[in-house]
Enzyme design. Structure first.
Site, PDB file in Angstrom:
ATOM      1  N   HIS A 108      32.235  21.178  51.579  1.00  0.00           N
ATOM      2  CA  HIS A 108      33.405  20.896  52.700  1.00  0.00           C
ATOM      3  C   HIS A 108      33.342  22.297  53.526  1.00  0.00           C
ATOM      4  O   HIS A 108      34.275  22.363  54.418  1.00  0.00           O
ATOM      5  CB  HIS A 108      34.826  20.788  52.245  1.00  0.00           C
ATOM      6  CG  HIS A 108      34.652  19.485  51.505  1.00  0.00           C
ATOM      7  ND1 HIS A 108      34.929  18.374  52.163  1.00  0.00           N
ATOM      8  CD2 HIS A 108      34.988  19.239  50.058  1.00  0.00           C
ATOM      9  CE1 HIS A 108      34.885  17.447  51.111  1.00  0.00           C
ATOM     10  NE2 HIS A 108      35.006  17.937  49.984  1.00  0.00           N
ATOM     11  N   TRP A 145      44.819  58.636  46.811  1.00  0.00           N
ATOM     12  CA  TRP A 145      44.195  57.419  47.495  1.00  0.00           C
ATOM     13  C   TRP A 145      44.936  57.128  48.804  1.00  0.00           C
ATOM     14  O   TRP A 145      45.973  56.831  48.695  1.00  0.00           O
ATOM     15  CB  TRP A 145      44.364  56.375  46.444  1.00  0.00           C
ATOM     16  CG  TRP A 145      43.511  55.064  46.719  1.00  0.00           C
ATOM     17  CD1 TRP A 145      42.035  54.854  46.706  1.00  0.00           C
ATOM     18  CD2 TRP A 145      44.271  53.863  46.997  1.00  0.00           C
ATOM     19  NE1 TRP A 145      41.734  53.700  47.024  1.00  0.00           N
ATOM     20  CE2 TRP A 145      42.993  53.124  47.431  1.00  0.00           C
ATOM     21  CE3 TRP A 145      45.419  53.304  47.090  1.00  0.00           C
ATOM     22  CZ2 TRP A 145      43.246  51.794  47.408  1.00  0.00           C
ATOM     23  CZ3 TRP A 145      45.702  52.127  47.443  1.00  0.00           C
ATOM     24  CH2 TRP A 145      44.414  51.240  47.600  1.00  0.00           C
ATOM     25  N   GLU A 181      33.277  43.582  44.088  1.00  0.00           N
ATOM     26  CA  GLU A 181      34.094  44.731  43.969  1.00  0.00           C
ATOM     27  C   GLU A 181      33.298  46.134  43.317  1.00  0.00           C
ATOM     28  O   GLU A 181      33.476  47.181  43.920  1.00  0.00           O
ATOM     29  CB  GLU A 181      35.311  44.791  43.241  1.00  0.00           C
ATOM     30  CG  GLU A 181      35.251  44.269  41.664  1.00  0.00           C
ATOM     31  CD  GLU A 181      36.699  44.162  41.134  1.00  0.00           C
ATOM     32  OE1 GLU A 181      37.538  44.721  41.748  1.00  0.00           O
ATOM     33  OE2 GLU A 181      36.729  43.749  40.240  1.00  0.00           O
ATOM     34  N   LYS A 183      34.051  40.095  40.635  1.00  0.00           N
ATOM     35  CA  LYS A 183      33.483  41.204  39.984  1.00  0.00           C
ATOM     36  C   LYS A 183      32.388  41.670  40.787  1.00  0.00           C
ATOM     37  O   LYS A 183      32.133  43.020  40.751  1.00  0.00           O
ATOM     38  CB  LYS A 183      32.862  40.606  38.530  1.00  0.00           C
ATOM     39  CG  LYS A 183      34.001  40.639  37.409  1.00  0.00           C
ATOM     40  CD  LYS A 183      34.612  41.810  36.850  1.00  0.00           C
ATOM     41  CE  LYS A 183      35.919  42.251  37.823  1.00  0.00           C
ATOM     42  NZ  LYS A 183      37.119  41.678  37.428  1.00  0.00           N
TER      43      LYS A 183
HETATM   44  C1  F6R Z   1      39.818  43.292  39.489  1.00  0.00           C
HETATM   45  C2  F6R Z   1      40.842  44.269  39.397  1.00  0.00           C
HETATM   46  C3  F6R Z   1      42.126  43.774  40.325  1.00  0.00           C
HETATM   47  C4  F6R Z   1      43.538  43.638  39.683  1.00  0.00           C
HETATM   48  C5  F6R Z   1      44.712  43.549  40.162  1.00  0.00           C
HETATM   49  C6  F6R Z   1      45.862  43.488  39.383  1.00  0.00           C
HETATM   50  O1  F6R Z   1      38.645  43.845  38.852  1.00  0.00           O
HETATM   51  O2  F6R Z   1      40.924  45.069  38.657  1.00  0.00           O
HETATM   52  O3  F6R Z   1      41.820  42.613  41.068  1.00  0.00           O
HETATM   53  O4  F6R Z   1      43.124  42.854  38.616  1.00  0.00           O
HETATM   54  O5  F6R Z   1      44.819  45.125  41.196  1.00  0.00           O
HETATM   55  O6  F6R Z   1      46.048  44.481  38.475  1.00  0.00           O
HETATM   56  P1  F6R Z   1      46.912  44.383  37.230  1.00  0.00           P
HETATM   57  O7  F6R Z   1      46.446  43.413  36.374  1.00  0.00           O
HETATM   58  O8  F6R Z   1      46.983  45.909  36.808  1.00  0.00           O
HETATM   59  O9  F6R Z   1      48.236  43.965  37.926  1.00  0.00           O
END
Ligand code: F6R
Length: 610
Positions: A506, A74, A490, A487
């Site tokens: 506002h 990635w 993304e 949601k």
């Molecule tokens: C949104 C999502 C991300 C994670 C964030 C934290 O759907 O999956 O915003 O919530 O990257 O990830 P964790 O909870 O694994 O630390």
């Protein structure tokens, strides 16, 4: 996020590595690659795009070798491309290396190596590490890896092989997870950044700790620190299997995980909710009751969806338990100068337990003397291991990149914490019992909402071509509005804003017109009338309204163009219900638009870089 798989044994490595890469696809990636060593020769295959592209490439060749490493990348340094994909090699093609993490001093090291005559093929920081190992390699791979790691700064989880040394696979970690799998009769070994890549082959694993190096041969495994001191280690048993990871008949993991929520919410409270006493027990907190009674401030640090859950936690704990709560983005917390005293308790919340920013926040809080507790899903994750105690979600692996079931499990755990703290402070036995009973009812209420999947899909069809959405909620449901918007954006790439409903006037109200629908959480609670006024403000500007309302609310129809009804619960638990239609709405809109729901563009399941 990048993923690593490695194998050494007597079987053909390629099918095992390929299968591991497929299992890691859920983490999000843009390219993949494999290195195999056979009869003193190293062969590398790598390509941009899906693991399937790699398979097409490799299937045309005669891929041989009983030792190999593989990677899903990635991009962090250099665009996604065949050349930037891992494995990377040294200039003599003797060393191949895959890497998760970031080498921070790679520019200086690269310049030095160039002066020494090394030519680089890729733009990556990882190639610097491969070249360094190559530079120090004089036949002893462990020595060469140690020498290279000695001068790099940053984070890494690596797997390394050498062409002329087909009997040894070396791994090391600092800040990026790595797990060793023990195969049949300890005559074959696996290495992976995530146990799901190897769970089909073994359930016996060793989680490497930071600054651990592992040496795997065909009949031995040895873990050492970076000074070559041999370390003892614990063998863990993984309690989920390959079938748990499958989609279970749903089109996408995300939908499967949305539908798992009646079960996962139940799992989060199982053995913890004590209805008759109106309280909860959270043994993993490792805190004696006295300590819990003494705290007067809580800090939650988290990212993304976990941060939204923390916000719900803030509303719950302040309202019910009367303890002051601050919610911090972990990425901000780590670089601020947060005030932490002996009566402050820090919680980090993370589904994966590997989010780099959250892990750094944990370490920063610990550096300042705080007791840090984790609310995590992944057992054995870095956050779970490094925190002083904590609570697991027990939600099972969350594969869909968009977090759904982890969110409701996090809120469930936070509700249990609220009960525990509240009963020590200001809520009565009967109020505690009311909350506990309401919590007990939640799984069945979620089931009821899920039955509306088809009608929510119809609403999604009507709105899937819109390019902008507004999400509005107040009080406990303000964080849910943020989560609903996250949601949608993304997985469908639609622009969506989440706002506290009254805040809209506002500024963001300027955006509202007939083309920007608003999803409004308008539950029959103490501020229902206020939310109705906010709906009127939107309608006056031509905006369409999709309302999430309580069953039995006859008035809402007059105000909204579409209504999704949810059962009534107590205010503090309403996010556990109101978020479900928002998850389904986002899912169906994305599905209508043909988006890649489980692996949305530019996103990774576990963000292990800063
Ligand atoms: C949104 C999502 C991300 C994670 C964030 C934290 O759907 O999956 O915003 O919530 O990257 O990830 P964790 O909870 O694994 O630390």
């Amino acid at each position: 996020m990048c993923g690593i798989v490695g194998y050494i044994g007597s079987r053909d490595a390629y099918p095992i590595l390929n299968e591991g890469l497929i299992a890691l696809e859920y983490r999000g990636y843009d390219s993949s690659g494999i290195a195999l060593v056979d009869k003193g020769k190293m062969t590398i295959y790598k390509t941009k795009g899906k693991v399937n592209n790699l398979k097409t490439l490799v299937d045309k060749k005669n891929a041989k070798g009983t030792i190999g490493i593989a990677h899903t990348r990635w991009a962090t340094h250099g665009v996604p491309s065949n050349v930037n994909a891992h494995p990377h090699t040294d200039c003599k093609n003797r060393i191949a290396l895959v890497h998760n993490g970031i080498i921070e001093n790679y520019t200086i090291l690269k310049e030095q190596l160039k002066k020494e005559g090394v030519t680089f093929k890729s733009e990556t920081d990882t190639e610097v590490l491969a070249q360094l190992v190559g530079k120090y390699y004089k036949g002893d791979l462990v020595e060469a890896v140690l020498a290279a790691l000695d001068i790099v700064e940053g984070t890494y989880g690596i797997a390394v092989v050498a062409a002329d040394n087909p009997d040894i696979l070396v791994g090391a970690r600092r800040g990026s997870p790595l797990v060793v799998g023990l195969g049949d009769d300890d005559k074959e070994f696996y290495l992976a950044s995530d146990a799901s890549a190897i769970v089909r082959h073994t359930k016996r694993v060793i989680y490497l700790k930071d600054n651990n190096l592992v040496v795997l041969t065909r009949d031995s495994h040895q873990i050492m620190d970076l000074d070559k001191k041999i370390l003892s280690h614990e063998v863990h048993h993984i309690d989920f299997d390959a079938s748990t990871l499958a989609k279970g008949g749903f089109d996408h993991f995300m939908l499967k995980e949305i539908f798992e929520q009646p079960e996962t919410v139940k799992n989060a409270m199982r053995g913890r909710l004590i209805v008759e006493d109106g309280t909860a027990r959270l043994d993993g907190l490792n805190l004696v009751m006295q300590e819990l009674r003494q705290i007067n401030r809580i800090i939650f640090a988290a990212c993304g969806t976990s941060w939204h859950a923390a916000l719900v936690g803030e509303y719950m704990i302040e309202e019910i338990a009367g303890v002051s709560v601050e919610v911090e983005y972990a990425s901000e917390f780590r670089y601020r100068n947060p005030i932490i005293d002996s009566q402050t308790l820090v919680f980090v919340i993370s589904q994966s337990g590997e989010t780099a920013d959250t892990l750094a926040a944990l370490r920063e809080a610990q550096r300042r003397g705080a007791t840090v507790l984790g609310i995590c899903n992944m057992v054995g994750s870095s956050i779970a291991r490094e925190s002083h105690g904590g609570v697991y979600l027990h939600a099972g692996p969350e594969i869909g990149v968009a977090s759904t079931k982890a969110f409701t499990s996090q809120i469930t755990v936070l509700a249990l914490l609220t009960l525990l703290l509240g009963r020590m402070r200001r809520i009565s036995h009967s109020d505690g019992v009311t909350i506990a009973k309401a919590l007990e009812d939640i799984p069945d209420q979620i089931k009821k909402i899920l039955k509306q999947n088809d009608s929510i899909k119809e609403i999604a069809k009507k709105y899937s071509r819109h390019d902008n959405f507004m999400y509005l909620g107040r009080s406990f449901n303000f964080p849910v509005a943020l989560e609903g918007a996250l949601k949608l954006k993304e997985i469908s790439y639609i622009h969506a804003e989440g706002y506290a409903a009254a805040e809209m006037k506002h500024g963001p109200i300027a955006l509202i017109d007939k083309d920007m629908p608003s999803v409004v959480i308008a539950l029959k609670d103490s501020i229902y009338d206020k939310v109705i006024s906010n709906i009127q403000e939107v309608k006056a500007r031509g905006g369409k309204i999709i309302a999430i309302a309580n069953e039995g609310d006859r008035e809402i129809k007059k105000h909204a163009h579409h209504v999704i009804y949810i059962p009534k619960t107590i205010d503090m638990l309403s996010p556990l219900l109101s978020v479900i239609p928002l998850q389904l709405l986002a899912y169906h809109i994305a599905a209508q638009r043909g988006c890649e729901i489980d692996q949305p563009r530019n996103l990774a399941k576990s963000v292990t870089v800063e």
